[in-house]
Write a protein that holds these residues in place. Structure first.
Motif, PDB file in Angstrom:
ATOM      1  N   ALA A 156      11.830  -5.796  -3.791  1.00  0.00           N
ATOM      2  CA  ALA A 156      10.391  -5.701  -3.541  1.00  0.00           C
ATOM      3  C   ALA A 156      10.191  -4.802  -2.334  1.00  0.00           C
ATOM      4  CB  ALA A 156       9.786  -7.079  -3.290  1.00  0.00           C
ATOM      5  N   ALA A 157       9.344  -3.798  -2.473  1.00  0.00           N
ATOM      6  CA  ALA A 157       9.123  -2.853  -1.380  1.00  0.00           C
ATOM      7  C   ALA A 157       7.700  -2.345  -1.437  1.00  0.00           C
ATOM      8  CB  ALA A 157      10.099  -1.686  -1.495  1.00  0.00           C
ATOM      9  N   ARG A 158       7.257  -1.802  -0.297  1.00  0.00           N
ATOM     10  CA  ARG A 158       5.919  -1.211  -0.264  1.00  0.00           C
ATOM     11  C   ARG A 158       5.992   0.172   0.376  1.00  0.00           C
ATOM     12  NH1 ARG A 158       3.030  -4.845   2.617  1.00  0.00           N
ATOM     13  NH2 ARG A 158       2.186  -5.942   0.824  1.00  0.00           N
ATOM     14  N   GLY A 159       5.472   1.160  -0.324  1.00  0.00           N
ATOM     15  CA  GLY A 159       5.403   2.517   0.201  1.00  0.00           C
ATOM     16  C   GLY A 159       3.969   2.993   0.198  1.00  0.00           C
ATOM     17  N   SER A 160       3.764   4.256   0.572  1.00  0.00           N
ATOM     18  CA  SER A 160       2.419   4.819   0.513  1.00  0.00           C
ATOM     19  C   SER A 160       2.516   6.281   0.091  1.00  0.00           C
ATOM     20  CB  SER A 160       1.704   4.694   1.857  1.00  0.00           C
ATOM     21  OG  SER A 160       1.889   5.849   2.643  1.00  0.00           O
ATOM     22  N   ILE A 161       1.363   6.888  -0.131  1.00  0.00           N
ATOM     23  CA  ILE A 161       1.338   8.301  -0.513  1.00  0.00           C
ATOM     24  C   ILE A 161       0.529   9.098   0.504  1.00  0.00           C
ATOM     25  CG2 ILE A 161       1.653   8.008  -2.995  1.00  0.00           C
ATOM     26  CD1 ILE A 161      -1.644   8.430  -2.806  1.00  0.00           C
ATOM     27  N   ALA A 162       0.511   8.610   1.764  1.00  0.00           N
ATOM     28  CA  ALA A 162      -0.394   9.194   2.745  1.00  0.00           C
ATOM     29  C   ALA A 162      -0.010  10.609   3.190  1.00  0.00           C
ATOM     30  CB  ALA A 162      -0.488   8.284   3.967  1.00  0.00           C
ATOM     31  N   ASP A 163       1.255  10.975   3.098  1.00  0.00           N
ATOM     32  CA  ASP A 163       1.690  12.318   3.483  1.00  0.00           C
ATOM     33  C   ASP A 163       2.998  12.623   2.760  1.00  0.00           C
ATOM     34  OD1 ASP A 163       3.997  11.478   5.240  1.00  0.00           O
ATOM     35  OD2 ASP A 163       2.350  10.468   6.256  1.00  0.00           O
ATOM     36  N   PRO A 164       3.464  13.885   2.801  1.00  0.00           N
ATOM     37  CA  PRO A 164       4.663  14.225   2.028  1.00  0.00           C
ATOM     38  C   PRO A 164       5.896  13.395   2.391  1.00  0.00           C
ATOM     39  CG  PRO A 164       3.514  16.217   2.634  1.00  0.00           C
ATOM     40  CD  PRO A 164       2.808  15.096   3.334  1.00  0.00           C
ATOM     41  N   SER A 165       6.079  13.011   3.674  1.00  0.00           N
ATOM     42  CA  SER A 165       7.268  12.229   4.002  1.00  0.00           C
ATOM     43  C   SER A 165       7.143  10.805   3.462  1.00  0.00           C
ATOM     44  CB  SER A 165       7.539  12.233   5.504  1.00  0.00           C
ATOM     45  OG  SER A 165       6.473  11.645   6.191  1.00  0.00           O
ATOM     46  N   ALA A 166       5.932  10.237   3.520  1.00  0.00           N
ATOM     47  CA  ALA A 166       5.723   8.904   2.935  1.00  0.00           C
ATOM     48  C   ALA A 166       5.936   8.955   1.428  1.00  0.00           C
ATOM     49  CB  ALA A 166       4.312   8.403   3.254  1.00  0.00           C
TER      50      ALA A 166
END
Lengths: 265, 92
Positions: A181-191
Protein backbone atom coordinates in the motif's frame (compact mmCIF):
# COMPACT_ATOMS: atom_id res chain seq x y z
CA UNK A 1 7.27 14.56 -55.47
CA UNK A 2 9.92 13.99 -52.87
CA UNK A 3 10.92 10.77 -51.17
CA UNK A 4 11.19 10.99 -47.42
CA UNK A 5 14.25 9.54 -45.77
CA UNK A 6 13.80 7.69 -42.44
CA UNK A 7 13.92 9.83 -39.31
CA UNK A 8 17.45 9.72 -37.95
CA UNK A 9 16.73 11.47 -34.69
CA UNK A 10 17.34 9.39 -31.53
CA UNK A 11 14.09 8.92 -29.64
CA UNK A 12 13.95 9.85 -25.93
CA UNK A 13 10.25 9.78 -25.26
CA UNK A 14 7.14 8.88 -27.23
CA UNK A 15 3.48 8.33 -26.52
CA UNK A 16 3.22 4.79 -25.06
CA UNK A 17 2.06 2.07 -27.41
CA UNK A 18 -0.86 1.02 -25.21
CA UNK A 19 -2.36 4.52 -25.05
CA UNK A 20 -4.88 4.80 -27.89
CA UNK A 21 -4.75 7.70 -30.36
CA UNK A 22 -8.12 8.96 -29.21
CA UNK A 23 -8.22 12.38 -27.57
CA UNK A 24 -9.52 11.98 -24.02
CA UNK A 25 -12.71 13.60 -22.69
CA UNK A 26 -10.84 14.84 -19.61
CA UNK A 27 -10.72 18.57 -18.89
CA UNK A 28 -7.45 20.43 -19.65
CA UNK A 29 -4.80 19.61 -17.03
CA UNK A 30 -6.73 16.70 -15.48
CA UNK A 31 -4.54 14.25 -13.55
CA UNK A 32 -6.30 11.26 -15.08
CA UNK A 33 -4.45 11.87 -18.34
CA UNK A 34 -1.07 11.63 -16.59
CA UNK A 35 -2.07 8.51 -14.64
CA UNK A 36 -3.47 6.81 -17.76
CA UNK A 37 -0.15 7.55 -19.43
CA UNK A 38 1.83 6.06 -16.50
CA UNK A 39 -0.28 2.88 -16.61
CA UNK A 40 0.16 2.60 -20.38
CA UNK A 41 3.92 3.18 -20.07
CA UNK A 42 4.28 0.49 -17.38
CA UNK A 43 2.13 -2.11 -19.14
CA UNK A 44 4.13 -1.46 -22.31
CA UNK A 45 7.52 -1.68 -20.54
CA UNK A 46 6.52 -4.80 -18.60
CA UNK A 47 5.06 -6.47 -21.74
CA UNK A 48 1.78 -7.01 -19.92
CA UNK A 49 -0.54 -5.71 -22.66
CA UNK A 50 -1.79 -9.06 -24.00
CA UNK A 51 -2.39 -10.62 -20.55
CA UNK A 52 -3.93 -7.64 -18.78
CA UNK A 53 -7.61 -7.26 -17.95
CA UNK A 54 -8.46 -3.85 -16.53
CA UNK A 55 -11.58 -3.14 -14.52
CA UNK A 56 -12.98 0.35 -15.04
CA UNK A 57 -15.05 2.14 -12.45
CA UNK A 58 -17.71 4.83 -12.56
CA UNK A 59 -16.82 8.49 -12.46
CA UNK A 60 -14.70 10.60 -14.77
CA UNK A 61 -12.49 7.56 -15.37
CA UNK A 62 -15.43 5.50 -16.64
CA UNK A 63 -14.06 5.71 -20.18
CA UNK A 64 -10.61 4.39 -19.27
CA UNK A 65 -11.36 1.46 -21.58
CA UNK A 66 -11.42 3.84 -24.54
CA UNK A 67 -7.92 5.16 -23.83
CA UNK A 68 -5.94 2.08 -22.81
CA UNK A 69 -5.49 -0.46 -25.58
CA UNK A 70 -6.04 -3.56 -23.40
CA UNK A 71 -8.98 -5.78 -22.44
CA UNK A 72 -11.37 -4.08 -20.05
CA UNK A 73 -14.46 -4.86 -18.00
CA UNK A 74 -16.72 -2.03 -16.87
CA UNK A 75 -18.10 -2.48 -13.38
CA UNK A 76 -21.06 -0.93 -11.55
CA UNK A 77 -20.30 2.05 -9.33
CA UNK A 78 -17.84 1.11 -6.59
CA UNK A 79 -17.89 -2.59 -7.45
CA UNK A 80 -14.62 -2.76 -9.40
CA UNK A 81 -12.81 -4.82 -6.66
CA UNK A 82 -15.68 -7.35 -6.65
CA UNK A 83 -15.66 -7.62 -10.45
CA UNK A 84 -11.84 -7.88 -10.42
CA UNK A 85 -12.12 -10.66 -7.83
CA UNK A 86 -14.24 -12.67 -10.24
CA UNK A 87 -12.01 -11.93 -13.23
CA UNK A 88 -8.83 -12.90 -11.37
CA UNK A 89 -10.32 -16.10 -9.96
CA UNK A 90 -11.58 -17.43 -13.29
CA UNK A 91 -8.51 -16.22 -15.18
CA UNK A 92 -5.61 -16.88 -12.78
CA UNK A 93 -3.15 -16.32 -15.63
CA UNK A 94 -4.36 -12.77 -16.25
CA UNK A 95 -2.89 -9.58 -14.83
CA UNK A 96 -5.84 -7.71 -13.29
CA UNK A 97 -6.06 -4.13 -12.07
CA UNK A 98 -8.86 -1.79 -11.12
CA UNK A 99 -8.77 1.94 -11.88
CA UNK A 100 -11.00 3.82 -9.46
CA UNK A 101 -11.56 7.37 -8.34
CA UNK A 102 -12.21 8.44 -4.76
CA UNK A 103 -15.96 8.84 -5.24
CA UNK A 104 -16.02 5.27 -6.48
CA UNK A 105 -13.56 3.56 -4.13
CA UNK A 106 -13.85 5.59 -0.92
CA UNK A 107 -17.60 6.31 -0.95
CA UNK A 108 -20.02 3.92 -2.63
CA UNK A 109 -17.41 1.19 -2.98
CA UNK A 110 -15.95 1.23 0.55
CA UNK A 111 -17.39 -2.18 1.45
CA UNK A 112 -16.10 -3.79 -1.74
CA UNK A 113 -12.53 -2.50 -1.41
CA UNK A 114 -12.31 -3.37 2.31
CA UNK A 115 -13.54 -6.93 1.83
CA UNK A 116 -11.50 -7.54 -1.31
CA UNK A 117 -8.47 -6.39 0.71
CA UNK A 118 -9.46 -8.54 3.69
CA UNK A 119 -9.66 -11.57 1.38
CA UNK A 120 -6.24 -10.66 0.00
CA UNK A 121 -7.44 -10.74 -3.60
CA UNK A 122 -4.51 -10.91 -6.00
CA UNK A 123 -5.29 -7.69 -7.84
CA UNK A 124 -3.70 -4.27 -8.18
CA UNK A 125 -5.78 -1.24 -7.31
CA UNK A 126 -5.07 2.20 -8.77
CA UNK A 127 -6.90 4.67 -6.56
CA UNK A 128 -7.07 8.18 -7.99
CA UNK A 129 -7.87 10.66 -5.21
CA UNK A 130 -8.73 14.22 -6.19
CA UNK A 131 -10.99 14.83 -3.18
CA UNK A 132 -14.09 15.70 -5.17
CA UNK A 133 -16.86 14.23 -7.32
CA UNK A 134 -15.58 15.58 -10.63
CA UNK A 135 -18.04 14.05 -13.08
CA UNK A 136 -21.21 15.20 -11.36
CA UNK A 137 -20.09 18.79 -10.91
CA UNK A 138 -17.58 19.04 -8.07
CA UNK A 139 -19.53 17.93 -4.98
CA UNK A 140 -17.96 17.06 -1.62
CA UNK A 141 -16.58 13.50 -1.38
CA UNK A 142 -15.55 11.52 1.73
CA UNK A 143 -11.96 12.43 0.79
CA UNK A 144 -12.59 16.20 0.55
CA UNK A 145 -10.20 18.17 2.76
CA UNK A 146 -11.48 20.03 5.83
CA UNK A 147 -12.27 23.59 4.81
CA UNK A 148 -12.33 22.74 1.10
CA UNK A 149 -15.04 24.54 -0.85
CA UNK A 150 -17.10 22.39 -3.18
CA UNK A 151 -20.51 22.88 -4.79
CA UNK A 152 -22.11 21.00 -1.88
CA UNK A 153 -19.93 22.59 0.82
CA UNK A 154 -19.81 26.21 -0.38
CA UNK A 155 -18.48 27.47 2.97
CA UNK A 156 -15.85 24.71 3.15
CA UNK A 157 -16.10 21.21 4.64
CA UNK A 158 -16.85 21.32 8.36
CA UNK A 159 -15.97 18.34 10.56
CA UNK A 160 -19.04 18.91 12.78
CA UNK A 161 -21.36 18.57 9.83
CA UNK A 162 -19.58 16.31 7.34
CA UNK A 163 -16.94 14.45 9.33
CA UNK A 164 -13.29 14.02 8.43
CA UNK A 165 -11.47 12.95 5.25
CA UNK A 166 -10.90 9.18 5.07
CA UNK A 167 -7.25 8.02 4.83
CA UNK A 168 -8.34 4.85 3.08
CA UNK A 169 -4.89 3.60 2.07
CA UNK A 170 -3.63 3.74 5.68
CA UNK A 171 -6.75 1.84 6.76
CA UNK A 172 -6.26 -0.86 4.13
CA UNK A 173 -2.55 -1.16 4.99
CA UNK A 174 -3.58 -2.63 8.38
CA UNK A 175 -5.09 -5.69 6.69
CA UNK A 176 -2.72 -8.65 6.27
CA UNK A 177 -4.28 -9.44 2.88
CA UNK A 178 -2.77 -6.24 1.51
CA UNK A 179 0.79 -6.91 0.32
CA UNK A 180 1.57 -3.37 -0.72
CA UNK A 181 0.00 0.00 0.00
CA UNK A 182 1.50 3.33 -1.03
CA UNK A 183 0.51 6.87 -1.84
CA UNK A 184 2.05 9.03 -4.55
CA UNK A 185 1.09 12.21 -6.36
CA UNK A 186 1.33 13.76 -9.80
CA UNK A 187 2.20 17.27 -8.64
CA UNK A 188 5.49 17.54 -10.58
CA UNK A 189 7.72 15.39 -12.82
CA UNK A 190 9.75 13.96 -9.90
CA UNK A 191 6.59 13.04 -7.98
CA UNK A 192 5.26 11.46 -11.16
CA UNK A 193 8.48 9.41 -11.40
CA UNK A 194 8.11 8.21 -7.79
CA UNK A 195 4.47 7.34 -8.38
CA UNK A 196 5.46 5.31 -11.43
CA UNK A 197 7.92 3.36 -9.26
CA UNK A 198 5.11 2.63 -6.77
CA UNK A 199 2.87 1.39 -9.57
CA UNK A 200 5.70 -0.79 -10.89
CA UNK A 201 6.19 -2.27 -7.41
CA UNK A 202 2.43 -2.91 -7.11
CA UNK A 203 2.37 -4.66 -10.50
CA UNK A 204 5.50 -6.70 -9.62
CA UNK A 205 3.83 -7.89 -6.41
CA UNK A 206 0.80 -9.19 -8.29
CA UNK A 207 3.10 -10.97 -10.76
CA UNK A 208 5.04 -12.48 -7.83
CA UNK A 209 1.83 -13.96 -6.41
CA UNK A 210 1.26 -11.48 -3.59
CA UNK A 211 -2.05 -10.27 -2.22
CA UNK A 212 -3.74 -6.98 -2.99
CA UNK A 213 -1.47 -4.11 -3.99
CA UNK A 214 -2.93 -0.61 -3.85
CA UNK A 215 -1.43 2.68 -4.97
CA UNK A 216 -3.33 5.83 -4.08
CA UNK A 217 -2.45 8.74 -6.36
CA UNK A 218 -3.20 12.31 -5.28
CA UNK A 219 -4.58 13.90 -8.40
CA UNK A 220 -6.16 17.17 -9.44
CA UNK A 221 -9.53 18.47 -10.58
CA UNK A 222 -8.70 21.98 -11.82
CA UNK A 223 -12.28 22.70 -12.93
CA UNK A 224 -13.90 21.29 -9.78
CA UNK A 225 -11.41 23.07 -7.55
CA UNK A 226 -11.82 26.38 -9.41
CA UNK A 227 -8.10 26.62 -10.23
CA UNK A 228 -5.87 26.65 -13.28
CA UNK A 229 -3.99 23.42 -13.96
CA UNK A 230 -0.65 24.73 -12.56
CA UNK A 231 -2.41 26.13 -9.45
CA UNK A 232 -4.07 22.75 -8.88
CA UNK A 233 -0.66 21.02 -9.04
CA UNK A 234 0.73 23.47 -6.49
CA UNK A 235 -2.31 22.88 -4.27
CA UNK A 236 -1.57 19.14 -4.27
CA UNK A 237 2.10 19.59 -3.36
CA UNK A 238 1.48 22.24 -0.65
CA UNK A 239 -1.97 21.46 0.85
CA UNK A 240 -3.32 18.04 -0.04
CA UNK A 241 -0.17 16.21 1.08
CA UNK A 242 -0.63 17.59 4.62
CA UNK A 243 -3.82 15.54 4.97
CA UNK A 244 -2.63 12.65 2.82
CA UNK A 245 1.12 12.14 3.42
CA UNK A 246 3.06 10.49 0.61
CA UNK A 247 5.03 7.29 0.97
CA UNK A 248 4.85 3.52 1.25
CA UNK A 249 2.55 2.47 4.12
CA UNK A 250 3.33 -1.22 3.95
CA UNK A 251 5.32 -3.64 1.80
CA UNK A 252 4.82 -7.20 3.03
CA UNK A 253 6.81 -8.68 0.11
CA UNK A 254 10.14 -6.99 0.81
CA UNK A 255 12.09 -10.08 -0.29
CA UNK A 256 10.43 -10.07 -3.70
CA UNK A 257 12.51 -8.17 -6.29
CA UNK A 258 11.30 -5.14 -8.22
CA UNK A 259 11.62 -5.20 -12.01
CA UNK A 260 14.03 -2.81 -13.64
CA UNK A 261 12.92 0.60 -14.84
CA UNK A 262 14.14 1.28 -18.35
CA UNK A 263 14.87 4.88 -17.33
CA UNK A 264 17.36 3.63 -14.72
CA UNK A 265 19.44 1.67 -17.20
CA UNK B 1 1.42 31.67 -37.16
CA UNK B 2 -0.35 28.36 -37.52
CA UNK B 3 1.15 25.28 -35.94
CA UNK B 4 2.10 22.52 -38.29
CA UNK B 5 2.70 19.01 -37.03
CA UNK B 6 5.70 17.52 -38.74
CA UNK B 7 5.22 13.91 -39.77
CA UNK B 8 7.63 11.66 -37.90
CA UNK B 9 9.18 10.41 -41.11
CA UNK B 10 10.28 13.90 -42.11
CA UNK B 11 14.08 13.78 -42.28
CA UNK B 12 16.01 16.13 -40.04
CA UNK B 13 18.15 17.28 -42.91
CA UNK B 14 15.13 18.45 -44.89
CA UNK B 15 14.35 21.02 -42.22
CA UNK B 16 17.86 22.30 -42.05
CA UNK B 17 18.00 22.37 -38.26
CA UNK B 18 17.43 19.91 -35.43
CA UNK B 19 13.86 19.61 -34.12
CA UNK B 20 13.91 18.18 -30.57
CA UNK B 21 10.12 17.95 -30.17
CA UNK B 22 7.22 16.68 -32.21
CA UNK B 23 4.04 18.19 -30.79
CA UNK B 24 0.67 16.61 -31.57
CA UNK B 25 -1.06 19.99 -31.51
CA UNK B 26 -4.39 18.48 -32.51
CA UNK B 27 -4.57 16.70 -29.13
CA UNK B 28 -3.27 19.58 -26.97
CA UNK B 29 -5.83 21.11 -24.59
CA UNK B 30 -3.76 24.15 -23.66
CA UNK B 31 -3.57 23.33 -19.93
CA UNK B 32 -0.12 25.01 -19.87
CA UNK B 33 1.41 22.56 -17.36
CA UNK B 34 4.36 22.11 -19.74
CA UNK B 35 4.74 25.89 -20.17
CA UNK B 36 5.37 26.30 -16.44
CA UNK B 37 7.58 23.22 -16.10
CA UNK B 38 9.97 23.97 -19.00
CA UNK B 39 13.34 24.93 -17.44
CA UNK B 40 14.34 26.87 -20.56
CA UNK B 41 10.97 28.65 -20.92
CA UNK B 42 10.72 27.79 -24.62
CA UNK B 43 7.16 26.44 -24.60
CA UNK B 44 4.21 28.81 -25.07
CA UNK B 45 0.57 28.57 -26.05
CA UNK B 46 -0.04 29.74 -29.61
CA UNK B 47 -2.81 32.25 -28.98
CA UNK B 48 -3.16 33.12 -32.66
CA UNK B 49 -4.92 29.84 -33.50
CA UNK B 50 -7.24 27.27 -31.98
CA UNK B 51 -7.11 23.58 -32.74
CA UNK B 52 -10.05 21.32 -33.57
CA UNK B 53 -10.72 20.78 -29.85
CA UNK B 54 -11.05 24.55 -29.41
CA UNK B 55 -7.86 25.18 -27.46
CA UNK B 56 -4.69 27.21 -28.01
CA UNK B 57 -2.13 24.49 -28.55
CA UNK B 58 1.42 24.61 -27.21
CA UNK B 59 4.35 25.36 -29.47
CA UNK B 60 8.13 25.31 -29.16
CA UNK B 61 9.30 28.88 -29.48
CA UNK B 62 13.04 28.25 -29.83
CA UNK B 63 14.23 24.81 -30.93
CA UNK B 64 17.87 25.83 -30.54
CA UNK B 65 17.51 26.28 -26.76
CA UNK B 66 15.54 23.09 -25.97
CA UNK B 67 17.73 20.55 -24.15
CA UNK B 68 15.43 17.53 -24.75
CA UNK B 69 15.01 17.11 -20.99
CA UNK B 70 11.52 15.67 -21.60
CA UNK B 71 9.97 17.23 -18.47
CA UNK B 72 7.15 18.48 -20.72
CA UNK B 73 6.47 14.93 -21.87
CA UNK B 74 6.42 13.68 -18.28
CA UNK B 75 3.86 16.22 -17.05
CA UNK B 76 1.62 16.29 -20.16
CA UNK B 77 -1.83 14.81 -19.42
CA UNK B 78 -2.52 14.30 -23.12
CA UNK B 79 0.81 12.81 -24.19
CA UNK B 80 1.29 15.28 -27.06
CA UNK B 81 5.11 15.29 -26.95
CA UNK B 82 7.59 13.08 -28.73
CA UNK B 83 11.12 13.98 -27.63
CA UNK B 84 14.37 13.41 -29.51
CA UNK B 85 17.92 13.60 -28.21
CA UNK B 86 19.95 16.56 -29.33
CA UNK B 87 23.07 15.56 -31.31
CA UNK B 88 26.28 16.17 -29.36
CA UNK B 89 27.70 19.64 -29.70
CA UNK B 90 24.59 21.15 -31.28
CA UNK B 91 23.38 23.06 -28.22
CA UNK B 92 23.95 26.78 -28.59
Amino acid sequence: MTTLAPDTRRLIYERPELLTDRSSHYCPGCGHGIIHRLVAELLTEMHLGPTTIGVASVGCSVFAYDYLDIDFVESPHGRAPAVATGVRRVRPDAFVFTYQGDGDLAAIGTAEIVHAAARGERISVIFVNNGIYGMTGGQMAPTTLLGQRTTSSPAGREANLAGYPIPITEMLALLPGVSYAARGSIADPSAIGRTKKMLRRAFDIQLAGGGMSIVEILSTCPVGWGMTAPEAMEHVSKEVVLTYPLGVMVDRMKDSPTSKDKDEA
Amino acid sequence: MAITVEPVIQPTSARGSFEPLDIAADRCKGCSLCVGICPKCVLALDESTVNALGYHAVQLTDAAVCTSCALCARICPDAVFTVYARPKGSLT
